[in-house]
Design a protein around this motif. Structure first.
Motif, PDB file in Angstrom:
ATOM      1  N   LEU A  74      36.113 -45.185 -21.490  1.00 28.95           N
ATOM      2  CA  LEU A  74      35.721 -44.329 -22.607  1.00 28.95           C
ATOM      3  C   LEU A  74      34.521 -44.882 -23.364  1.00 28.95           C
ATOM      4  O   LEU A  74      33.708 -44.128 -23.889  1.00 28.95           O
ATOM      5  CB  LEU A  74      36.913 -44.133 -23.548  1.00 28.95           C
ATOM      6  N   GLN A  75      34.390 -46.209 -23.427  1.00 31.55           N
ATOM      7  CA  GLN A  75      33.250 -46.793 -24.130  1.00 31.55           C
ATOM      8  C   GLN A  75      31.946 -46.457 -23.409  1.00 31.55           C
ATOM      9  O   GLN A  75      30.970 -46.066 -24.038  1.00 31.55           O
ATOM     10  CB  GLN A  75      33.400 -48.301 -24.252  1.00 31.55           C
ATOM     11  N   ALA A  76      31.928 -46.573 -22.097  1.00 29.67           N
ATOM     12  CA  ALA A  76      30.727 -46.231 -21.333  1.00 29.67           C
ATOM     13  C   ALA A  76      30.406 -44.750 -21.489  1.00 29.67           C
ATOM     14  O   ALA A  76      29.239 -44.367 -21.604  1.00 29.67           O
ATOM     15  CB  ALA A  76      30.905 -46.588 -19.865  1.00 29.67           C
ATOM     16  N   ASP A  77      31.451 -43.909 -21.488  1.00 27.58           N
ATOM     17  CA  ASP A  77      31.228 -42.476 -21.695  1.00 27.58           C
ATOM     18  C   ASP A  77      30.599 -42.208 -23.057  1.00 27.58           C
ATOM     19  O   ASP A  77      29.713 -41.359 -23.196  1.00 27.58           O
ATOM     20  CB  ASP A  77      32.536 -41.695 -21.578  1.00 27.58           C
ATOM     21  N   GLN A  78      31.047 -42.927 -24.081  1.00 22.32           N
ATOM     22  CA  GLN A  78      30.490 -42.758 -25.425  1.00 22.32           C
ATOM     23  C   GLN A  78      29.024 -43.178 -25.456  1.00 22.32           C
ATOM     24  O   GLN A  78      28.195 -42.505 -26.056  1.00 22.32           O
ATOM     25  CB  GLN A  78      31.300 -43.574 -26.444  1.00 22.32           C
ATOM     26  N   PHE A  79      28.690 -44.302 -24.780  1.00 24.23           N
ATOM     27  CA  PHE A  79      27.293 -44.745 -24.718  1.00 24.23           C
ATOM     28  C   PHE A  79      26.430 -43.686 -24.037  1.00 24.23           C
ATOM     29  O   PHE A  79      25.319 -43.394 -24.476  1.00 24.23           O
ATOM     30  CB  PHE A  79      27.165 -46.065 -23.954  1.00 24.23           C
ATOM     31  N   ASP A  80      26.944 -43.101 -22.934  1.00 27.18           N
ATOM     32  CA  ASP A  80      26.197 -42.063 -22.230  1.00 27.18           C
ATOM     33  C   ASP A  80      25.990 -40.850 -23.121  1.00 27.18           C
ATOM     34  O   ASP A  80      24.908 -40.266 -23.150  1.00 27.18           O
ATOM     35  CB  ASP A  80      26.936 -41.639 -20.956  1.00 27.18           C
ATOM     36  N   ARG A  81      27.008 -40.466 -23.860  1.00 24.62           N
ATOM     37  CA  ARG A  81      26.897 -39.304 -24.744  1.00 24.62           C
ATOM     38  C   ARG A  81      25.866 -39.552 -25.840  1.00 24.62           C
ATOM     39  O   ARG A  81      25.038 -38.686 -26.128  1.00 24.62           O
ATOM     40  CB  ARG A  81      28.266 -38.989 -25.359  1.00 24.62           C
ATOM     41  N   LEU A  82      25.897 -40.736 -26.442  1.00 24.26           N
ATOM     42  CA  LEU A  82      24.923 -41.047 -27.493  1.00 24.26           C
ATOM     43  C   LEU A  82      23.506 -41.069 -26.932  1.00 24.26           C
ATOM     44  O   LEU A  82      22.573 -40.585 -27.574  1.00 24.26           O
ATOM     45  CB  LEU A  82      25.258 -42.390 -28.144  1.00 24.26           C
TER      46      LEU A  82
END
Length: 91
Positions: A74-82
């Motif tokens: 989920l952290q990597a997904d959040q970085f991608d979204r930002l």
């Protein structure tokens, strides 16, 4: 001398090789089953001067817990979204 090399892949955050001469095959399997080792790229067994890729054997012996998509990074997904949001910002 015998030891195991477990390569963990953290995606964009890089990779980590875990090398501990005192860890046994059973301990590697135990750490996989407990979830301590995730996203394994490969597992090598070093005996004297020979190297053998035993990834399939070890993963076959480990009873992996059934995790759905909620186990995604989920952290990597959040970085991608930002990053995507920053790309689409207007100046």
């Amino acid at each position: 001398m015998q030891y195991f090399v477990v390569m963990i892949d953290y995606g964009r955050r890089g990779r980590e090789a875990i090398v501990d001469p005192e860890i046994t095959r059973r301990e590697v399997i135990s750490r996989i089953e407990s979830g301590e080792y995730k996203n394994i790229s490969f597992i090598h067994e070093i005996v004297d001067s020979s190297v053998e890729d035993i990834t399939a054997d070890i993963l076959g012996e480990a009873t992996l817990p059934d995790i759905g998509t909620s186990g995604a990074d989920l952290q990597a997904d959040q970085f991608d979204r930002l990053r995507d949001l920053r790309k689409h910002e207007t100046a």
